[in-house]
Structure formats: structure tokens, C-alpha cells
Write a protein that holds these residues in place. Structure first.
Motif, PDB file in Angstrom:
ATOM      1  N   THR A  23       0.825  -1.208   0.000  1.00 22.32           N
ATOM      2  CA  THR A  23       0.000   0.000   0.000  1.00 22.32           C
ATOM      3  C   THR A  23       0.856   1.254   0.000  1.00 22.32           C
ATOM      4  OG1 THR A  23      -1.750  -1.191   1.166  1.00 22.32           O
ATOM      5  CG2 THR A  23      -1.843   1.218   1.213  1.00 22.32           C
ATOM      6  N   VAL A  24       1.902   1.265   0.813  1.00 24.79           N
ATOM      7  CA  VAL A  24       2.816   2.413   0.849  1.00 24.79           C
ATOM      8  C   VAL A  24       3.506   2.580  -0.507  1.00 24.79           C
ATOM      9  CG1 VAL A  24       4.938   3.304   1.898  1.00 24.79           C
ATOM     10  CG2 VAL A  24       3.143   2.354   3.338  1.00 24.79           C
ATOM     11  N   ALA A  25       3.922   1.481  -1.112  1.00 29.20           N
ATOM     12  CA  ALA A  25       4.561   1.551  -2.427  1.00 29.20           C
ATOM     13  C   ALA A  25       3.586   2.091  -3.475  1.00 29.20           C
ATOM     14  CB  ALA A  25       5.073   0.171  -2.837  1.00 29.20           C
ATOM     15  N   LEU A  26       2.340   1.658  -3.422  1.00 28.67           N
ATOM     16  CA  LEU A  26       1.326   2.151  -4.361  1.00 28.67           C
ATOM     17  C   LEU A  26       1.120   3.655  -4.195  1.00 28.67           C
ATOM     18  CD1 LEU A  26      -0.934   1.707  -6.466  1.00 28.67           C
ATOM     19  CD2 LEU A  26      -2.463   1.255  -4.534  1.00 28.67           C
ATOM     20  N   LEU A  27       1.002   4.108  -2.957  1.00 29.99           N
ATOM     21  CA  LEU A  27       0.823   5.540  -2.714  1.00 29.99           C
ATOM     22  C   LEU A  27       2.038   6.341  -3.183  1.00 29.99           C
ATOM     23  CD1 LEU A  27      -0.873   5.403   0.793  1.00 29.99           C
ATOM     24  CD2 LEU A  27      -1.939   6.007  -1.382  1.00 29.99           C
ATOM     25  N   ALA A  28       3.236   5.812  -2.950  1.00 32.50           N
ATOM     26  CA  ALA A  28       4.449   6.492  -3.413  1.00 32.50           C
ATOM     27  C   ALA A  28       4.487   6.537  -4.934  1.00 32.50           C
ATOM     28  CB  ALA A  28       5.686   5.793  -2.862  1.00 32.50           C
TER      29      ALA A  28
END
Length: 112
Positions: free
Chosen positions: A45-50
Motif C-alpha cells: 500500500t505504501v509503495a502504491l501511494l508512493a
């Protein structure tokens, strides 16, 4: 371990050892609970947001992490479960990421 058979606060296992200890405790009750890879979902999820928000997401997460560690350090936390362990190193790392993300957002507009 303490005299009464409990664990001292510094004796708690961390990381994989902690997860194995939890699994052992669960299996003592009869049925072992399966491992929940929640961290992997969080990382994705963090990678997607980044990926979607670029440097803005990096700046936000780094600033949020820095603020959290700053408050924790002021409250007395000196050792972290983070790979860097020492909260001063974690603060330096997150501060550097915050500065680099801010520079990535500002510099393109100043070079025109």
C-alpha cells in the motif's frame, strides 16, 4: 525472565523471533494460528501511494515517521525495532528522506 516466571520488558523477542513465540503460544492452546503477513500488505500500500503521488507521498510518510519518532524519543524511547535500532539514527534517516523529498518538489520550480 523475572522471578515470577514472567518476561522482563527487555527480554521480549522481536521480529521473526517474536512471531515464532506468538505461534508457539497459540499452538500451546491447541490450535496454531496461521501467520498473517499484514506487513506485506502495508508495504504494498505504501509503495502504491508512493508510485501514485511520487515525492509528495515520500515527503508525507517521512515527515509522519520523523514526527512519530521525535515524540517517542522525547518520551524516552532510545531503541527501536527499526533496522537502524538507535532512534537518533532513525531520526537522521527520516530527516534526510524528508529533505530530499522536499528538494525534489522544490528544485524543478526554481530552475526554470
Amino acid at each position: 525472565m523475572t522471578a515470577d516466571g514472567g518476561s522482563a520488558p527487555g527480554d521480549r523477542p522481536t521480529g521473526v523471533a517474536y512471531e515464532q513465540a506468538l505461534a508457539a503460544q497459540a499452538s500451546e492452546g491447541g490450535q496454531a494460528k496461521p501467520y498473517d503477513p499484514l506487513k506485506l500488505c502495508v508495504y504494498a500500500t505504501v509503495a502504491l501511494l508512493a508510485w501514485l503521488f511520487g515525492a509528495w507521498a515520500v515527503l508525507g510518510f517521512a515527515a509522519l515517521g520523523f514526527a512519530g519518532y521525535w515524540r517517542a524519543r522525547r518520551a524516552g524511547l532510545t531503541r527501536s525495532k527499526c533496522y537502524l535500532r538507535d532512534t537518533r539514527l532513525v531520526l537522521a534517516y527520516l530527516g534526510l528522506i524528508t529533505l530530499v523529498a522536499a528538494a525534489a518538489l522544490v528544485l524543478p520550480h526554481t530552475l526554470r
